[in-house]
Design a protein around this motif. Structure first.
Motif, short mmCIF file in Angstrom:
data_model
loop_
_atom_site.label_atom_id
_atom_site.label_comp_id
_atom_site.label_asym_id
_atom_site.label_seq_id
_atom_site.Cartn_x
_atom_site.Cartn_y
_atom_site.Cartn_z
N GLU A 174 -44.77 26.68 5.92
CA GLU A 174 -45.41 25.55 6.61
C GLU A 174 -44.68 25.22 7.91
O GLU A 174 -45.31 24.82 8.89
N ALA A 175 -43.36 25.40 7.90
CA ALA A 175 -42.57 25.17 9.12
C ALA A 175 -43.01 26.12 10.22
O ALA A 175 -43.15 25.73 11.39
N HIS A 176 -43.26 27.38 9.86
CA HIS A 176 -43.74 28.34 10.87
C HIS A 176 -45.13 27.98 11.36
O HIS A 176 -45.42 28.11 12.56
N GLU A 177 -46.00 27.50 10.47
CA GLU A 177 -47.33 27.05 10.90
C GLU A 177 -47.21 25.89 11.89
O GLU A 177 -47.91 25.84 12.92
N PHE A 178 -46.33 24.94 11.57
CA PHE A 178 -46.07 23.79 12.44
C PHE A 178 -45.56 24.27 13.80
O PHE A 178 -46.04 23.84 14.86
N MET A 179 -44.59 25.20 13.80
CA MET A 179 -44.01 25.69 15.05
C MET A 179 -45.04 26.45 15.88
O MET A 179 -45.04 26.37 17.11
N ASP A 180 -45.93 27.16 15.23
CA ASP A 180 -47.00 27.86 15.95
C ASP A 180 -47.92 26.86 16.65
O ASP A 180 -48.30 27.06 17.82
N PHE A 181 -48.27 25.79 15.94
CA PHE A 181 -49.14 24.77 16.50
C PHE A 181 -48.48 24.09 17.69
O PHE A 181 -49.10 23.92 18.75
N THR B 272 -40.78 20.67 27.15
CA THR B 272 -39.82 20.42 26.08
C THR B 272 -39.85 21.64 25.17
O THR B 272 -40.91 22.15 24.84
N GLY B 273 -38.68 22.14 24.78
CA GLY B 273 -38.63 23.31 23.92
C GLY B 273 -39.29 23.07 22.58
O GLY B 273 -39.41 21.92 22.12
N PRO B 274 -39.76 24.14 21.91
CA PRO B 274 -40.51 23.96 20.66
C PRO B 274 -39.73 23.27 19.55
O PRO B 274 -40.30 22.45 18.82
N VAL B 275 -38.45 23.57 19.38
CA VAL B 275 -37.65 22.90 18.34
C VAL B 275 -37.50 21.42 18.68
O VAL B 275 -37.63 20.54 17.81
N SER B 276 -37.24 21.12 19.95
CA SER B 276 -37.06 19.73 20.37
C SER B 276 -38.34 18.93 20.25
O SER B 276 -38.32 17.76 19.85
N LEU B 277 -39.47 19.55 20.58
CA LEU B 277 -40.75 18.85 20.41
C LEU B 277 -41.05 18.63 18.93
O LEU B 277 -41.45 17.54 18.52
N ALA B 278 -40.85 19.66 18.13
CA ALA B 278 -41.10 19.53 16.68
C ALA B 278 -40.27 18.39 16.09
O ALA B 278 -40.76 17.61 15.28
N SER B 279 -39.01 18.27 16.52
CA SER B 279 -38.14 17.23 15.97
C SER B 279 -38.32 15.89 16.67
O SER B 279 -37.61 14.93 16.39
N SER B 280 -39.29 15.82 17.60
CA SER B 280 -39.73 14.54 18.17
C SER B 280 -41.01 14.05 17.52
O SER B 280 -41.49 12.96 17.80
N LEU B 281 -41.60 14.90 16.67
CA LEU B 281 -42.85 14.56 15.99
C LEU B 281 -42.63 14.14 14.55
O LEU B 281 -43.54 13.65 13.89
N MET B 282 -41.41 14.35 14.04
CA MET B 282 -41.04 13.90 12.70
C MET B 282 -39.53 13.65 12.69
O MET B 282 -38.82 14.03 13.62
N GLU B 283 -39.06 13.01 11.65
CA GLU B 283 -37.63 12.67 11.58
C GLU B 283 -36.80 13.96 11.63
O GLU B 283 -37.01 14.87 10.83
#
Length: 339
Positions: free
Chosen positions: A170-177, A145-156
């Motif tokens: 913080e968004a960049h830290e989240f995306m790195d993780f 799953t692409g990083p943006v799609s996964l990130a937006s599956s972990l929060m609203e």
């Protein structure tokens, strides 16, 4: 040429006897009800059982379908492993996230890391190992799953998109993780025997993000995955982006994947003209695959091939009620097409 040799050569830009026809898996699910009935293997059980998972994608190939194996059949594996609650769906509906583990990009440290030795991550990896033993001439596609799609599956998702602007650091830290976890899962799939890597990022579109945000929050993280996993993906790498691509043609040229796959809403000829140095994959309408006649599908498939696509494939995930005979039309068109 074997199916594997053909796909390897195409993704390297080398000459082949004909164009391949594949459906990667993951978001671009290839499994339909007809295959479940033929193989007597069914969703939702197959999402959590490696033997069943392998047998379904094997069944698609051996019954005249796509020229590859591809697992899993949804885009919830990573989100579930990182803490999301997932409803596993039914025989005819895919799994979906029903509860997000975090409320803000600021909370990313509360997320679990993907453990490739447990849960459905292990199911996928074990399915790949089984497929590797079954037939070595058919390419196995690893899916992320692409990083943006996964990130937006972990929060609203709407909160996520807003916080890309409001909480950039913080968004960049989240995306790195998120990206580091995807790299680990992708590496495990490729080391288990997968040949080709596909990343599907349907939530990371130019329409949703705009070119500037795509360039800041999609491109670098997609490229980080590709750069880290290219040494393990012997057959090549594919990125699938949904939506209209017109606003991000320049950004697509910056992606490090070997191939670009895209939605039916985008004109294949325009992609061929605007995206350079990449293999073009696509883009038969999945609405047509599910609802069209065999004759109309033949016309659409040949139109894609005539437009210059190098790999014929569905434009998105296939509807589970689509008929196997309609899928066979795509494969036959690829086999019979001559430049």
């Amino acid at each position: 040429m074997t199916e594997k040799e053909r796909l390897y050569k195409v993704l390297k830009g080398e000459k082949v006897d004909r164009k391949p026809c594949i459906c990667p898996g993951g978001m671009m699910n290839m499994i339909v009800e007809d295959i479940m009935d033929i193989e007597n293997v069914f969703w939702p059980m197959a999402h959590s059982d490696s033997e069943m998972m392998a047998n379904l994608t094997l069944g698609m190939y051996k019954n005249g379908g796509f020229e590859n194996f591809g697992v899993p059949f949804c885009m919830t594996v990573e989100a579930e492993c990182m803490g999301a609650d997932v409803y596993m769906g039914t025989k005819v509906t895919e799994p979906r996230v029903v509860k997000y583990p975090i409320e803000s990009v600021s909370n990313w440290r509360e997320l679990k890391q993907i453990d490739v030795n447990t849960a459905r991550a292990k199911t996928v990896i074990d399915a790949i190992k089984i497929l590797k033993e079954k037939n070595n001439d058919i390419p196995i596609v690893a899916n992320l799953t692409g990083p943006v799609s996964l990130a937006s599956s972990l929060m609203e998702p709407m909160t996520y998109y807003k916080e890309l602007r409001k909480k950039k650091n913080e968004a960049h830290e989240f995306m790195d993780f998120v990206t580091d976890n995807l790299i680990e899962f992708g590496k495990a799939q490729l080391q288990a025997g997968a040949d080709v890597l596909t990343i599907s990022d349907p939530s990371g579109t130019g329409e949703i993000l705009g070119a500037k945000t795509f360039n800041e929050f999609a491109t670098p993280y997609l490229n980080k995955i590709i750069d880290n996993l290219k040494p393990y993906a012997q057959g090549g790498t594919i990125i699938h982006i949904c939506g209209k691509l017109k606003s991000i043609y320049n950004e697509l040229n910056d992606l490090h994947s070997d191939a670009i796959s895209f939605d039916s809403i985008t004109n294949a000829k325009q992609v061929v003209e605007n995206v350079h140095g990449k293999i073009i994959m696509g883009n038969v309408s999945t609405f047509a695959i599910e609802n069209g006649t065999e004759e109309s599908l033949k016309n659409i498939s040949n139109q894609c091939l005539n437009s210059g696509v190098d790999i014929l494939s569905p434009a998105c995930g296939i509807g589970v009620r689509s008929k196997l005979n309609n899928i066979k039309v795509l494969v036959e068109c690829a086999k019979q097409y001559s430049n």
